[in-house]
Design a protein around this motif. Structure first.
Motif, PDB file in Angstrom:
ATOM      1  N   THR A  50      26.730  -5.727  53.271  1.00  0.00           N
ATOM      2  CA  THR A  50      28.176  -5.911  53.150  1.00  0.00           C
ATOM      3  C   THR A  50      28.740  -5.081  52.008  1.00  0.00           C
ATOM      4  O   THR A  50      28.256  -5.150  50.874  1.00  0.00           O
ATOM      5  CB  THR A  50      28.513  -7.394  52.910  1.00  0.00           C
ATOM      6  N   ALA A  52      32.415  -4.890  51.903  1.00  0.00           N
ATOM      7  CA  ALA A  52      33.755  -5.458  51.704  1.00  0.00           C
ATOM      8  C   ALA A  52      33.955  -6.607  52.688  1.00  0.00           C
ATOM      9  O   ALA A  52      33.226  -6.727  53.679  1.00  0.00           O
ATOM     10  CB  ALA A  52      34.831  -4.402  51.912  1.00  0.00           C
ATOM     11  N   LEU A  54      37.103  -8.712  54.867  1.00  0.00           N
ATOM     12  CA  LEU A  54      38.491  -8.809  55.295  1.00  0.00           C
ATOM     13  C   LEU A  54      38.729 -10.185  55.888  1.00  0.00           C
ATOM     14  O   LEU A  54      37.902 -10.693  56.648  1.00  0.00           O
ATOM     15  CB  LEU A  54      38.820  -7.727  56.329  1.00  0.00           C
ATOM     16  N   THR A  80      37.847  -7.736  48.535  1.00  0.00           N
ATOM     17  CA  THR A  80      38.283  -8.599  49.637  1.00  0.00           C
ATOM     18  C   THR A  80      39.767  -8.397  49.877  1.00  0.00           C
ATOM     19  O   THR A  80      40.562  -8.366  48.937  1.00  0.00           O
ATOM     20  CB  THR A  80      38.007 -10.074  49.299  1.00  0.00           C
ATOM     21  N   LEU A  97      34.782   0.036  60.388  1.00  0.00           N
ATOM     22  CA  LEU A  97      34.563  -1.244  59.714  1.00  0.00           C
ATOM     23  C   LEU A  97      33.081  -1.590  59.587  1.00  0.00           C
ATOM     24  O   LEU A  97      32.726  -2.752  59.374  1.00  0.00           O
ATOM     25  CB  LEU A  97      35.304  -2.360  60.468  1.00  0.00           C
ATOM     26  N   VAL A 100      31.592  -4.167  56.903  1.00  0.00           N
ATOM     27  CA  VAL A 100      32.664  -5.121  56.601  1.00  0.00           C
ATOM     28  C   VAL A 100      32.369  -6.464  57.269  1.00  0.00           C
ATOM     29  O   VAL A 100      31.966  -6.512  58.431  1.00  0.00           O
ATOM     30  CB  VAL A 100      34.031  -4.592  57.082  1.00  0.00           C
ATOM     31  N   TRP A 102      34.294  -9.687  58.552  1.00  0.00           N
ATOM     32  CA  TRP A 102      35.654 -10.033  58.984  1.00  0.00           C
ATOM     33  C   TRP A 102      35.673 -11.529  59.276  1.00  0.00           C
ATOM     34  O   TRP A 102      34.956 -12.004  60.145  1.00  0.00           O
ATOM     35  CB  TRP A 102      35.998  -9.226  60.225  1.00  0.00           C
ATOM     36  N   ALA A 126      32.540  -4.270  62.467  1.00  0.00           N
ATOM     37  CA  ALA A 126      32.549  -5.390  61.525  1.00  0.00           C
ATOM     38  C   ALA A 126      31.697  -6.548  62.030  1.00  0.00           C
ATOM     39  O   ALA A 126      31.561  -6.753  63.246  1.00  0.00           O
ATOM     40  CB  ALA A 126      33.978  -5.875  61.295  1.00  0.00           C
TER      41      ALA A 126
END
Length: 353
Positions: A50, A52, A54, A80, A97, A100, A102, A126
């Motif tokens: 990971t 980031a 969202l 975040t 993504l 990421v 999500w 993601a």
């Protein structure tokens, strides 16, 4: 059905009042059964590279997502963000993504923009997780992983128990993901029970019965509570409630505050309380009508206050902090002869695109 029984069934605010009161039991149920639901999600997160996170949500769930943003950035150290769904659904953005996580939060899981953006996020790489209350819903189908709120059916349009359930689930998720101990959550139902039916709520409702505009404010983990409290007052009482972080309040909006515009201040524990003190000092200098929602140890001397249980963990306190604001919205709406179960122009499921 007898006339008196029918009147009780149809009584304004009956659903909202019952669902507020149900929250300690809902939270106990989550704590008794979350582990089996959470284990596969946490295992997947720990194997995921990971970079980031969202968060995507609307309305009340958006405030739960903001709470999660504070948790993830402080506990996991990951950047975040809160998603603007229209970039995916209206402007057809297709960002890369990969890396990421999500997280989509929704009571119903039925809002088309949340479903569509989550589907796009998954297609764009993601790792997608849904947190919803309705068992079978489009958002859960769109996401790779799911968590159930376990709050039970929520009938009042104004969300209460699904909000506190969302906060607890998000805390358990982040705490488990970080490898931390979840034992501190055991006292949450007790704290929420202690925040119910505070006698001061009726006094504040009477004080603000004819108010048509007010401000809510806090810092840190209390800021999502300020935003959710303002939303509850707007949707049930039809007053103009503006929510600001304490820092943002000092950057301009403070100019509109005077003795005729009440300010409801949610005072968190720990660092949040220290960051909030300059705001309280400025409000005092302006002679503002301040209602302080705080534990006994930090509310001393406040002329208008609603007391919260003592000794709450700063990160878990928002689950109890929102309760008196829910009850204030309920009592204030009833004093104005509105039915908070059926706010005008609103439905339980809001469908945005």
């Amino acid at each position: 059905m007898s006339t008196s029984l029918q009147a009780a069934v149809d009584a304004p605010g009956r659903l909202m009042a019952a669902e507020i009161a149900e929250q300690p039991r809902v939270l106990e149920r989550i704590l008794a059964s979350y582990a089996d639901h959470l284990a596969p999600v946490v295992a997947r997160l720990r194997s995921h590279d990971t970079r980031a996170v969202l968060l995507v949500a609307r309305g009340t769930s958006d405030h739960a997502a903001l709470y999660a943003k504070y948790l993830i950035e402080t506990r996991l150290g990951l950047p975040t963000g809160l998603v603007s769904t229209s970039t995916y659904t209206g402007y057809d953005a297709r960002p890369d993504l990969r890396g990421v996580v999500w997280i989509a939060v929704s009571q119903s899981g039925g809002s088309p923009d949340l479903v569509a953006s989550t589907r796009v996020a998954r297609e764009q790489g993601a790792l997608t997780i849904s947190l919803t209350n309705v068992e079978d819903n489009p958002l859960t189908d769109a996401a790779e992983l799911r968590l159930p709120l376990l709050a039970g059916t929520e009938e009042s349009v104004a969300a209460t128990k699904t909000y506190s359930a969302s906060l607890l689930w998000l805390w358990l998720l982040v705490q488990s993901w970080s490898g931390g101990d979840t034992a501190a959550a055991a006292r949450v139902p007790e704290w929420v029970a202690g925040a119910l039916d505070r006698p001061e709520v009726a006094q504040v409702a009477s004080r603000y019965r004819f108010v048509d505009r007010l401000v809510t404010t806090s810092r840190g983990f209390g800021y999502p509570t300020a935003r959710e409290g303002a939303l509850k007052l707007m949707e049930t009482c039809y007053l103009s409630a503006h929510a600001f972080s304490g820092a943002d309040l000092l950057h301009g909006p403070l100019a509109m505050v005077d003795e005729d515009r009440p300010v409801i201040v949610i005072s968190p524990a720990g660092q949040g309380a220290r960051m909030l003190q300059p705001v309280l000092d400025q409000l005092a200098e302006r002679g503002a009508d301040v209602c302080l929602i705080a534990p006994q140890e930090t509310a001393a001397g406040a002329p208008v206050r609603i007391l919260l249980p003592s000794g709450m963990d700063e990160q878990l306190a928002p689950i109890a902090q929102i309760v008196p604001l829910q009850q204030l919205a309920l009592q204030l709406a009833l004093s104005r002869h509105y039915d908070p179960d059926r706010p005008r122009g609103l439905n339980k499921v809001t469908r945005t695109t």
